[in-house]
Design a protein around this motif. Sequence first.
Motif, PDB file in Angstrom:
ATOM      1  N   UNK A  79      -9.130   1.402  11.803  1.00  0.00           N
ATOM      2  CA  UNK A  79      -8.928   0.927  10.422  1.00  0.00           C
ATOM      3  C   UNK A  79      -8.727   2.095   9.485  1.00  0.00           C
ATOM      4  N   UNK A  80      -9.579   3.166   9.679  1.00  0.00           N
ATOM      5  CA  UNK A  80      -9.446   4.336   8.803  1.00  0.00           C
ATOM      6  C   UNK A  80      -8.104   5.000   9.000  1.00  0.00           C
ATOM      7  N   UNK A  81      -7.676   5.113  10.299  1.00  0.00           N
ATOM      8  CA  UNK A  81      -6.382   5.760  10.577  1.00  0.00           C
ATOM      9  C   UNK A  81      -5.262   4.951   9.904  1.00  0.00           C
ATOM     10  N   UNK A  82      -5.369   3.626  10.039  1.00  0.00           N
ATOM     11  CA  UNK A  82      -4.326   2.773   9.407  1.00  0.00           C
ATOM     12  C   UNK A  82      -4.260   3.008   7.910  1.00  0.00           C
ATOM     13  N   UNK A 138       0.837  -1.216   0.000  1.00  0.00           N
ATOM     14  CA  UNK A 138       0.000   0.000   0.000  1.00  0.00           C
ATOM     15  C   UNK A 138       0.859   1.248   0.000  1.00  0.00           C
ATOM     16  N   UNK A 139       1.983   1.229  -0.623  1.00  0.00           N
ATOM     17  CA  UNK A 139       2.856   2.411  -0.582  1.00  0.00           C
ATOM     18  C   UNK A 139       2.139   3.543  -1.294  1.00  0.00           C
ATOM     19  N   UNK A 140       2.539   4.718  -0.924  1.00  0.00           N
ATOM     20  CA  UNK A 140       1.838   5.876  -1.468  1.00  0.00           C
ATOM     21  C   UNK A 140       2.223   6.060  -2.916  1.00  0.00           C
ATOM     22  N   UNK A 141       1.245   6.108  -3.754  1.00  0.00           N
ATOM     23  CA  UNK A 141       1.547   6.312  -5.166  1.00  0.00           C
ATOM     24  C   UNK A 141       0.759   7.500  -5.665  1.00  0.00           C
ATOM     25  N   UNK A 142       1.318   8.114  -6.663  1.00  0.00           N
ATOM     26  CA  UNK A 142       0.576   9.246  -7.241  1.00  0.00           C
ATOM     27  C   UNK A 142      -0.332   8.785  -8.360  1.00  0.00           C
ATOM     28  N   UNK A 143      -0.492   7.530  -8.426  1.00  0.00           N
ATOM     29  CA  UNK A 143      -1.374   6.965  -9.429  1.00  0.00           C
ATOM     30  C   UNK A 143      -2.783   7.524  -9.227  1.00  0.00           C
ATOM     31  N   UNK A 186      -1.786  -0.998  14.930  1.00  0.00           N
ATOM     32  CA  UNK A 186      -1.745   0.407  14.504  1.00  0.00           C
ATOM     33  C   UNK A 186      -0.360   0.993  14.756  1.00  0.00           C
ATOM     34  N   UNK A 187       0.181   0.720  15.921  1.00  0.00           N
ATOM     35  CA  UNK A 187       1.533   1.253  16.225  1.00  0.00           C
ATOM     36  C   UNK A 187       2.508   0.751  15.145  1.00  0.00           C
ATOM     37  N   UNK A 188       2.413  -0.549  14.877  1.00  0.00           N
ATOM     38  CA  UNK A 188       3.345  -1.144  13.918  1.00  0.00           C
ATOM     39  C   UNK A 188       3.219  -0.464  12.556  1.00  0.00           C
ATOM     40  N   UNK A 189       1.982  -0.279  12.126  1.00  0.00           N
ATOM     41  CA  UNK A 189       1.766   0.376  10.830  1.00  0.00           C
ATOM     42  C   UNK A 189       2.336   1.778  10.866  1.00  0.00           C
ATOM     43  N   UNK A 226      -1.045   4.235   5.936  1.00  0.00           N
ATOM     44  CA  UNK A 226      -0.419   3.428   4.898  1.00  0.00           C
ATOM     45  C   UNK A 226      -0.244   4.238   3.627  1.00  0.00           C
ATOM     46  N   UNK A 227      -1.035   5.300   3.437  1.00  0.00           N
ATOM     47  CA  UNK A 227      -0.820   6.161   2.271  1.00  0.00           C
ATOM     48  C   UNK A 227       0.097   7.319   2.598  1.00  0.00           C
ATOM     49  N   UNK A 228       0.672   7.289   3.815  1.00  0.00           N
ATOM     50  CA  UNK A 228       1.630   8.303   4.259  1.00  0.00           C
ATOM     51  C   UNK A 228       1.068   9.713   4.092  1.00  0.00           C
ATOM     52  N   UNK A 229      -0.159   9.852   4.538  1.00  0.00           N
ATOM     53  CA  UNK A 229      -0.725  11.216   4.521  1.00  0.00           C
ATOM     54  C   UNK A 229      -0.972  11.677   5.964  1.00  0.00           C
TER      55      UNK A 229
END
Length: 1720
Positions: free
Chosen positions: A88-91, A1-6, A127-130, A95-98
């Motif tokens: 879940x939403x926070x995760x 789920x890395x952040x992509x500009x796609x 969550x901490x791990x993410x 995961x999108x690094x926003x």
Amino acid sequence: MSCTNNPEAVKKLLENMQSDLRALSLECKKKFPPVKEAAESGIIKVKTIAARSTEILTALKENSSEVVQPFLMGCGTKEPKITQLCLAAIQRLMSHEVVSETAAGNIINMLWQLMENSLEELKLLQTVLVLLTTNTVVHDEALSKAIVLCFRLHFTKDNITNNTAAATVRQVVTVVFERMVAEDERHKDVVEQPVLVQGNSNRRSVSTLKPCAKDAYMLFQDLCQLVNADAPYWLVGMTEMTRTFGLELLESVLNDFPQVFLQHQEFSFLLKERVCPLVIKLFSPNIKFRQGSCTSSSPAPVEKPYFPICMRLLRVVSVLIKQFYSLLVTECEIFLSLLVKFLDADKPQWLRAVAVESIHRLCVQPQLLRSFCQSYDMKQHSTKVFRDIVNALGSFIQSLFLVPATGIPSTTTNQAGNNNSGGPTSAPANSGMLGLGGGVTVLPAFEYRGTWIPILTVTVQGSAKATYLEMLDKVEPPTIPEGYAMSVAFHCLLDLVRGITTMIEGELGQVETESQSTTETASSPAQSSEPQDFQSVSDQMDKETVSRAVWEEMVNACWCGLLAALSLLLDASTDEAATENILKAELTMAALCGRLGLVTSRDAFITAICKGSLPPHYALTVLNTTTAATFSSKSYSIQGQNVQMISPSSESHQQVVAVGQPLAVQPQGTVMLTSKNIQCMRTLLNLAHCHGAVLGTSWQLVLATLQHLVWILGLKPGSGGALKPGRAVEGPSTVLTTAVMTDLPVISNILSRLFESSQYLDDVSLHHLINALCSLSLEAMDMAYGNNKEPSLFAVAKLLETGLVNMHRIEILWRPLTGHLLEVCQHPNSRMREWGAEALTSLIKAGLTFNHDPPLSQNQRLQLLLLNPLKELSNIIHPDIRLKQLECVLQILQSQGDSLGPGWPLVLGVMGAIRNDQGESLIRTAFQCLQLVVTDFLPTMPCTCLQIVVDVAGSFGLHNQELNISLTSIGLLWNISDYFFQRGETIEKELNREEAAQQKQAEEKGVVLNRPFHPAPPFDCLWLCLYAKLGELCVDPRPAVRKSAGQTLFSTIGAHGTLLQHSTWHTVIWKVLFHLLDRVREASTTADKEKIESGGGNILIHHSRDTAEKQWAETWVLTLAGVARIFNTRRYLLQPLGDFPKAWDVLLDHIQSAALSKNNEVSLAALKSFQEILQIVSPMRDSDKPETPPAVNVPVPVLIGPMSAPGLSRPFIRTDSIGERLARYPGSEPSIITDEIEDLNLWWAAWNTWYRIGSESTKPPLTCDKLTFIPSQPFLTALIQIFPALYQHIKTGFSMDDLQKLGIILHSAVSVPISSDASPFILPSYTEAVLTSLQEAVLTALDVLQKAICIGPENMQIMYPAIFDQLLAFVEFSCKPPQYGQLETKHIANAKYNQIQLFAPAEWVALNYVPFAERSLEVVVDLYQKTACHKAVVNEKVLQNVIKTLRIPLSLKYACPSETTWKLAVSSLLKVLSIGLPVARQHASSGKFDSMWPELASTFEDFLFTKSIPPDNLSIQEFQRNESIDVEVVQLISTEILPYANFIPKDFVGQIMTMLNKGSIHSQSSSFTEAEIDIRMREEFSKMCFETLLQFSFSNKVTTPQEGYISRMALSVLLKRSQDVLHRYIEDERLSGKCPLPRQQVTEIIFVLKAVSTLIDSLKKTQPENVDGNTWTQVIALYPTLVECITCSSPEICSALKEALVPFKDFMHPPASKVQNGES
């Protein structure tokens, strides 16, 4: 789920966010309106951002606090469903690094609250791990808070949560360090100014660190604090912590991120200052603890070793040593010492187990071990850590075997090392092991002195996979299974060995290749100008020296401990795989020590393997002495404990696979080999095979052991030295199980390969190998002395194998190798020396066939070196060795003969070294070699060797073991001579070249060149050597050899002599031929006359060869004939030589002595030679005459034509035309070259010789006995036959004296009788009148003379009478054969000739001389016819002598031995007189014939009125024929004598008349019988006499009254007799009546009547005045008587009477006056 500009992803994210917010607002609609509102405003916010921003994600991050807010509020509701949705939403956002830093802080605070309320714990951790893994926005306080949160969740009541939290903590810690690594990576290009850190500054002094590094530092520092049970500095809020967890985390960080600690001083500082002291402190309870000691003294319960902690500490230590050894040298020394202590026997089992596991981890890291060695063992005042580790392992293993009854280690084990103390072993275990059959599987195990330890499979080789160090979940110490520690320790040892050796050998290899390349570059001129190369070379050297020191130290530190432990394990091992591993370790160590040149340790390891290979307590001196030298006492100390060098225990846990005999002088029963022995043996082979180059002096050990094993297993050497399974030869035979039987070929194969691989050894190692083999062989030789037991041939066989594979550099090992093998060849034990010879000859053959570089043909020194031992073998007396030597020579010739070159003298020397006493088979083999040389290799050998070939061939001729060899060798000499002849030019050139070179050398050295026959040119010398050799063979004791050699010698000189220089002939004549003649003459005259019974075996010997003397006679004949032939055929060469007359004399002397030898064969042959040198005999002249008896049937040598000597099958080509001779000797003048001898002196010398031979040989013997030697007829014939030719040359000076001499010889020769044995051959039958060849020869000789005189000058004619004398003497033989001295001879008819009785002593038989005498007579007549008028003949009264001689047979008449004689005599007399009488009348006045007339008268008288009575069986015809002869004589008188009465002496005429008168009175002899009378009356004769008488009486030539008186008297007598006869007849006729009268009376009457008519006729013819009147009266007075006879009845008488009466008519005329008739 890395952040992509796609855009797709972004769009999806926005949709998800909106839907999350919608869901939230929906959930909170009723209960939590504020949340709902926040959610709705959030939707608007998101939409706005989406609408306005181009960079949607950036915009989201900037506004993240607001975007997150509704979710945080949702979590605050503590409503599970809502909370889950929000998390879940926070995760998703994370995961999108926003999420910005602020937002993250808010989130963490919110999570902390949830944690304190124990809500959604697992979701929290997630969550901490993410949050921490997806981005790096969380730092410092926030980070520490997040970490503490996880720690606290680890210590909840819920097991799942705890475990999840533990995992999360581990992951988070890793993440922190990973961030730091990434940060370093980003900044690695920026060069920082290092800030000096004061050693003891504040622990928080982290100002120099970057953010991530700082976090990591703080985290690690606090972990140390926590483990040490101190308060953390940074992880605020920790409530509790366990040491085990802390240690695990520390270990993982140290293990996973070593570079962090190595690159950052701050971290290194932490390591040194915090971690190490902590570990040491925590270890203390384990160090102090002693098993079994009381613990009550220390109140704190912690002090007992605690498995979880202890185990984790060891893990940390492992990491520290592995990763940070370079930082923590001192600390590691402490750790390692602790580890070693943990292995002590008084520590708990589990502790020892984990300690061993830890040590194992070190053992698989050789570089690390190397560092230990460099840092500790090689420093002066430092602990020898590396050595201690190895020794500790050793002690540990030993302690496991020596299980003590109490806790104190037993000291009794010190005796364990004695070889003999086996100690009683547990019987069941033993028997159980030995009794293992097929199907039972056995646990692999070690068993030693009753202690049985199974071997467990603990790890894969080379990796230290621990069992107990991984038991992180166990709190209680586990129970360690039996054998586990042992197995790990065992693996430690193996890995240690493998690691060290692999590492050192790798580096060694590198160094070697590098040094090679550097030395190559340094030595190549192109680069040598650059100085830095030399620099690098020297650096290289330094580096190598340093490395070498480390390697040697490592090996020296560990080898004792290793060897002790491995030996013990080897002895205890009952498992094949384990044994294999142990042996492999020992092998690698031995090889490594060898490579490093550490002799002591190398030998120790090799000794261990050797001992393992042999049965226990096997008495092998090499091993015991070596080990004693290595370890002055058998034990050495490990860590203060006394550890024995364990020798194999006497009990065997092994299956016995072979029973054999020990190799010893006195075998002591049998020994057993177990499968382990065989395994060790294979290792030993492997070691020698792969590491031969580094064995050096230990080859001795290795080979000695192998030799003993090979012996016990009964392997015997086969061809080429390879060992093959063979049966043991004696003693209790070797028993091998099938297991070994299948192994043996493999072992023998490896053994062979081991020696094959010696070709890869360097020269020095090879010499070590050879020396070891030689000394082994010497031992074997010593053992084999004095008994004929089977010796150990291992060493000899292997020397052979080694030599064969090292042919390419054979020079360096040839001398020691062959030197030793030559010694072996002299050994008294036949097997031993046989193998020595086999090895030596195989090596020589291989050496010669090997493809050397440069090839042998260009490396003569090497070739001679290779052949030299072959020559040395000739000094050994054992025939079996010599046979091998010769077989080798034969094979060398067959394979290498063409290329021997300078080796020929050696090879030929070997053949020539065979002596006569060395047995037939040796001589035969040697001779085979020689034959091969002569048939195939003469052209390929240097010409200088040809002389050696001649010598060797000659020496075989002289060997008397086997006649065939001697004869064949003579054949070889012939072949050699033929070769010289064909290749003469080339040989001559090469020899002259060689001669020149030698001459030059000799002059340089100032010595005289010495070779046989020196002044002659070298090629001639070669021939002379050949002749000299054949000459020696010509006087060999064996006749066959002499014969063959003689034939060959003369044939070669005959066929090839033309090649010699002219001057060389001098040497040939004097040094070769005359020398040979002298020796033969000497031997012949002294030869034994004893009869030889048989010629060896059952060969019958012909009687002509049955004494040594007779056999030598043959040799003499051959030799003399040969020499004579050379004188004859080569006269044109010999005559120009200065001393030819001298040589001629010597030759004649030889001929004379041979001719006078008392041997028919020799004497005859001598004459043949005489004939030959006088050039008067054509070669085939006498050999085919029938009268030569076989005893002396020597074929005269044939000059040209096929020879009959063995092997000489080619005919000679005689190149001897005068022209060629001239061409060949340009210097000589043609005038010399003629086939006749010009020089009269030579001929006179020959005449004198001839005379001496003749007079000596024909001289009658003085005494007569059976053994008198009388020359044979062929001899005498040949002798006489020589004369005519000889005479041709000396006739000019031939004098009367010479003629006298000749006469004596001829007379004596003819007088010699023959033996009755020979007579049938010489006289076909005595009745036939045939001349013997001798008699013919005599007559021929005289004929030649007579012819010569005839055409000769006047002065020669005086010789005629002498010739007549000689011939007449022969004529006399017809009546009285000559006497030969006192010898008693018989007439041939009564000689006893008995063919069967061949050996009876001969009787001598006088020849039948009649034919000879008669022929002589004919010759006389012929001669006389020619010479009657010669002055000498007239003067010397030849005619008288002839008559005198003829008188003898004539007077004998019927008494002559042969009737032909007198008949011939008569006819001869008639012929002679018809010629001689006119001559005599001519010379009447001179008185030269006066004495002849009376002789002639007597002769007539004796013949016509012979006293001999005709034989009884004479037929009428014969008688009449004889009578006609008488009539011829009377006719002669009437024609040749009476008419010339005036020229003839009166008394002679008177005698004649008387004789005629006597003949004409036909008186009847009273002795006649009736029947004979008519024949015996010689009517014709009487009539003839009467007529002659009448004719003579009435011829007017009567000159003397005496003659007239005689005739008158004769008439009156006749008439008176007629009257008487007639009267008597008439009387008888009247008386007889009808009976006829006897025949003779009738005849007589007829005769008388005829006489009367004849008389009247004669009277009428004569002049009347010549007739006496008285006569007429008497005639007329007969008439009446005649008339009276007419009454007779016989018609014959009537006709005769008629004839008688008719003439009377002339008397009937008328009577006239009476006138006296007659005297008017």
